[in-house]
Each structure stands twice: as structure tokens, then as C-alpha cells.
Write a protein that holds these residues in place. Structure first.
Motif, mmCIF file in Angstrom:
data_model
loop_
_atom_site.group_PDB
_atom_site.id
_atom_site.type_symbol
_atom_site.label_atom_id
_atom_site.label_comp_id
_atom_site.label_asym_id
_atom_site.label_seq_id
_atom_site.Cartn_x
_atom_site.Cartn_y
_atom_site.Cartn_z
ATOM 1 N N LEU A 18 0.859 -1.187 0.000
ATOM 2 C CA LEU A 18 0.000 0.000 0.000
ATOM 3 C C LEU A 18 0.894 1.235 0.000
ATOM 4 C CD1 LEU A 18 -2.792 -0.696 2.673
ATOM 5 C CD2 LEU A 18 -3.117 -0.452 0.200
ATOM 6 N N ARG A 19 0.337 2.337 -0.485
ATOM 7 C CA ARG A 19 1.008 3.620 -0.374
ATOM 8 C C ARG A 19 0.075 4.593 0.333
ATOM 9 N NH1 ARG A 19 2.657 7.779 -5.149
ATOM 10 N NH2 ARG A 19 0.405 8.194 -4.981
ATOM 11 N N LEU A 20 0.519 5.086 1.464
ATOM 12 C CA LEU A 20 -0.235 6.114 2.178
ATOM 13 C C LEU A 20 0.293 7.487 1.784
ATOM 14 C CD1 LEU A 20 -0.410 4.598 5.780
ATOM 15 C CD2 LEU A 20 -1.876 4.155 3.793
ATOM 16 N N SER A 21 -0.610 8.446 1.721
ATOM 17 C CA SER A 21 -0.234 9.814 1.388
ATOM 18 C C SER A 21 -0.652 10.749 2.513
ATOM 19 C CB SER A 21 -0.925 10.264 0.098
ATOM 20 O OG SER A 21 -0.582 9.438 -0.983
ATOM 21 N N CYS A 22 0.138 11.793 2.711
ATOM 22 C CA CYS A 22 -0.201 12.829 3.687
ATOM 23 C C CYS A 22 0.034 14.182 3.024
ATOM 24 C CB CYS A 22 0.639 12.690 4.946
ATOM 25 S SG CYS A 22 0.362 14.010 6.157
ATOM 26 N N ALA A 23 -1.056 14.856 2.710
ATOM 27 C CA ALA A 23 -0.974 16.201 2.146
ATOM 28 C C ALA A 23 -0.911 17.183 3.306
ATOM 29 C CB ALA A 23 -2.199 16.473 1.282
ATOM 30 N N ASN A 77 3.560 19.123 -1.880
ATOM 31 C CA ASN A 77 3.391 19.264 -0.419
ATOM 32 C C ASN A 77 2.851 17.977 0.190
ATOM 33 O OD1 ASN A 77 4.252 21.862 -0.689
ATOM 34 N ND2 ASN A 77 2.381 22.823 0.064
ATOM 35 N N THR A 78 3.431 16.882 -0.232
ATOM 36 C CA THR A 78 2.913 15.577 0.182
ATOM 37 C C THR A 78 4.067 14.652 0.558
ATOM 38 O OG1 THR A 78 1.001 15.807 -1.292
ATOM 39 C CG2 THR A 78 1.537 13.587 -0.546
ATOM 40 N N VAL A 79 3.849 13.882 1.604
ATOM 41 C CA VAL A 79 4.779 12.823 1.964
ATOM 42 C C VAL A 79 4.051 11.496 1.826
ATOM 43 C CG1 VAL A 79 6.163 14.281 3.471
ATOM 44 C CG2 VAL A 79 4.254 12.961 4.434
ATOM 45 N N TYR A 80 4.837 10.459 1.622
ATOM 46 C CA TYR A 80 4.272 9.140 1.352
ATOM 47 C C TYR A 80 4.899 8.095 2.265
ATOM 48 C CZ TYR A 80 3.043 11.514 -2.993
ATOM 49 O OH TYR A 80 2.566 12.407 -3.911
ATOM 50 N N LEU A 81 4.129 7.060 2.535
ATOM 51 C CA LEU A 81 4.651 5.881 3.207
ATOM 52 C C LEU A 81 4.371 4.697 2.296
ATOM 53 C CD1 LEU A 81 5.981 4.765 5.793
ATOM 54 C CD2 LEU A 81 3.662 4.247 6.620
ATOM 55 N N HIS A 82 5.440 4.157 1.717
ATOM 56 C CA HIS A 82 5.325 3.001 0.838
ATOM 57 C C HIS A 82 5.496 1.760 1.708
ATOM 58 C CE1 HIS A 82 6.044 5.747 -2.623
ATOM 59 N NE2 HIS A 82 6.789 6.378 -1.735
ATOM 60 N N MET A 83 4.477 0.930 1.731
ATOM 61 C CA MET A 83 4.474 -0.235 2.609
ATOM 62 C C MET A 83 4.456 -1.503 1.771
ATOM 63 S SD MET A 83 1.876 1.046 5.599
ATOM 64 C CE MET A 83 0.440 0.960 4.555
ATOM 65 N N ASN A 84 5.490 -2.312 1.904
ATOM 66 C CA ASN A 84 5.607 -3.574 1.186
ATOM 67 C C ASN A 84 5.650 -4.735 2.171
ATOM 68 O OD1 ASN A 84 5.846 -2.284 -1.411
ATOM 69 N ND2 ASN A 84 7.954 -1.771 -0.870
ATOM 70 N N SER A 85 5.425 -5.928 1.650
ATOM 71 C CA SER A 85 5.477 -7.146 2.473
ATOM 72 C C SER A 85 4.669 -6.977 3.746
ATOM 73 C CB SER A 85 6.933 -7.478 2.804
ATOM 74 O OG SER A 85 7.694 -7.656 1.632
ATOM 75 N N LEU A 86 3.457 -6.502 3.592
ATOM 76 C CA LEU A 86 2.619 -6.220 4.751
ATOM 77 C C LEU A 86 2.283 -7.487 5.517
ATOM 78 C CD1 LEU A 86 0.398 -3.486 3.148
ATOM 79 C CD2 LEU A 86 1.669 -3.226 5.291
ATOM 80 N N LYS A 87 2.201 -7.320 6.827
ATOM 81 C CA LYS A 87 1.905 -8.421 7.738
ATOM 82 C C LYS A 87 0.626 -8.102 8.516
ATOM 83 C CE LYS A 87 6.876 -9.070 8.549
ATOM 84 N NZ LYS A 87 7.932 -9.114 9.578
ATOM 85 N N PRO A 88 -0.055 -9.113 9.022
ATOM 86 C CA PRO A 88 -1.257 -8.836 9.832
ATOM 87 C C PRO A 88 -0.971 -7.900 11.002
ATOM 88 C CG PRO A 88 -1.211 -11.139 9.204
ATOM 89 C CD PRO A 88 0.109 -10.552 8.764
ATOM 90 N N GLU A 89 0.241 -7.971 11.554
ATOM 91 C CA GLU A 89 0.567 -7.097 12.687
ATOM 92 C C GLU A 89 0.766 -5.641 12.283
ATOM 93 O OE1 GLU A 89 2.044 -9.995 11.826
ATOM 94 O OE2 GLU A 89 4.226 -9.908 12.191
ATOM 95 N N ASP A 90 0.738 -5.352 10.992
ATOM 96 C CA ASP A 90 0.761 -3.968 10.524
ATOM 97 C C ASP A 90 -0.622 -3.329 10.557
ATOM 98 O OD1 ASP A 90 3.107 -5.025 8.036
ATOM 99 O OD2 ASP A 90 3.562 -3.910 9.876
ATOM 100 N N THR A 91 -1.639 -4.123 10.853
ATOM 101 C CA THR A 91 -2.995 -3.607 10.919
ATOM 102 C C THR A 91 -3.108 -2.554 12.013
ATOM 103 O OG1 THR A 91 -3.982 -5.645 10.076
ATOM 104 C CG2 THR A 91 -5.394 -4.208 11.407
ATOM 105 N N ALA A 92 -3.570 -1.366 11.629
ATOM 106 C CA ALA A 92 -3.673 -0.251 12.575
ATOM 107 C C ALA A 92 -4.271 0.954 11.869
ATOM 108 C CB ALA A 92 -2.300 0.112 13.129
ATOM 109 N N MET A 93 -4.608 1.957 12.670
ATOM 110 C CA MET A 93 -4.900 3.278 12.125
ATOM 111 C C MET A 93 -3.571 4.000 11.995
ATOM 112 S SD MET A 93 -7.435 5.216 11.141
ATOM 113 C CE MET A 93 -8.943 4.841 12.052
ATOM 114 N N TYR A 94 -3.317 4.535 10.822
ATOM 115 C CA TYR A 94 -2.060 5.222 10.565
ATOM 116 C C TYR A 94 -2.305 6.728 10.553
ATOM 117 C CZ TYR A 94 0.409 0.912 9.546
ATOM 118 O OH TYR A 94 1.019 -0.319 9.658
#
Length: 125
Positions: A18-23, A77-94
């Protein structure tokens, strides 16, 4: 007042990406520390990654190093979090967070005074 707006959260299978974005309006200051935190139900909010918008220097939590990458696009004006090889323990509100950069960007929750509303990431096994 720094405004932050996260997007990109979704439900994915383990091993997915997944890729998260923060404007943000934080680029209006000379240099900002932009961080991602996450909070799972019943757990403390923990720092995941941080980037200096001025230098591009990044720092990661041990639990995500090698799987997650943070980047910035100054023009958007945006930063990103590129998330690879995600695991169930990564489940959360970001959550995206911002602070002025005085030379070192920390992954401590107390360092940040501006927060977004969060975006949900759910990883199923």
C-alpha cells in the motif's frame, strides 16, 4: 495551524503493498519533520517512520525497516509511506504528524503537535 490529510488506507492480503499519502501545509515552514505513527486497538500509538522535508533524511522503526519507505514530493506538499510485504501485525490506524525540524527528527509521539485524522490499514492473513 498545520493541516494534515491522510489517504490511501485499505484492506489487503498479507504480503501485499500500500502507499499512504499525507498532504500537508507544513512545507510553509523552513523544514519540517513529517512522521507516520500507527495505533492498533488496545495498543499505544507508535512511531513508524519520519522524514525531514528539508534534507530528506529518514528514520524507521525496527519493526518496519526494510519493508516500509518514506518519501516526499515537495512540489505537491505531500509525503508518502510506501508499505511492502505487509503483515497482519501492521494492521492499525495510521496517522500523519508534523513538527518543525530543528536538526533531528524523532519518532517520539511527544515531539509532534500536529496530527491528521488517520487512515485505516487492515492486513489479513
Amino acid at each position: 495551524q498545520v493541516r494534515l490529510a491522510e489517504s490511501g488506507g485499505d484492506s489487503v492480503q498479507a504480503g501485499g503493498s500500500l502507499r499512504l499519502s499525507c498532504a500537508t501545509s507544513a512545507y510553509g515552514i523552513s523544514s519540517a519533520c513529517m512522521a507516520w505513527f500507527r495505533q492498533a486497538p488496545g495498543k499505544e500509538r507508535e512511531g513508524v517512520a519520519v522524514i525531514s522535508t528539508g534534507t530528506g533524511t529518514t528514520r524507521y522503526a525496527d519493526s518496519v525497516r526494510g519493508r516500509f519507505t518514506m518519501s516526499r514530493d515537495n512540489a505537491k506538499n505531500t509525503v508518502y509511506l510506501h508499505m511492502n510485504s505487509l503483515k497482519p501485525e501492521d494492521t492499525a490506524m495510521y496517522y500523519c504528524a508534523a513538527a518543525r525540524d530543528y536538526g533531528v527528527c524523532y519518532l517520539a509521539r511527544s515531539y509532534y503537535g500536529s496530527w491528521g485524522q488517520g487512515t485505516q490499514v487492515t492486513v489479513s492473513s
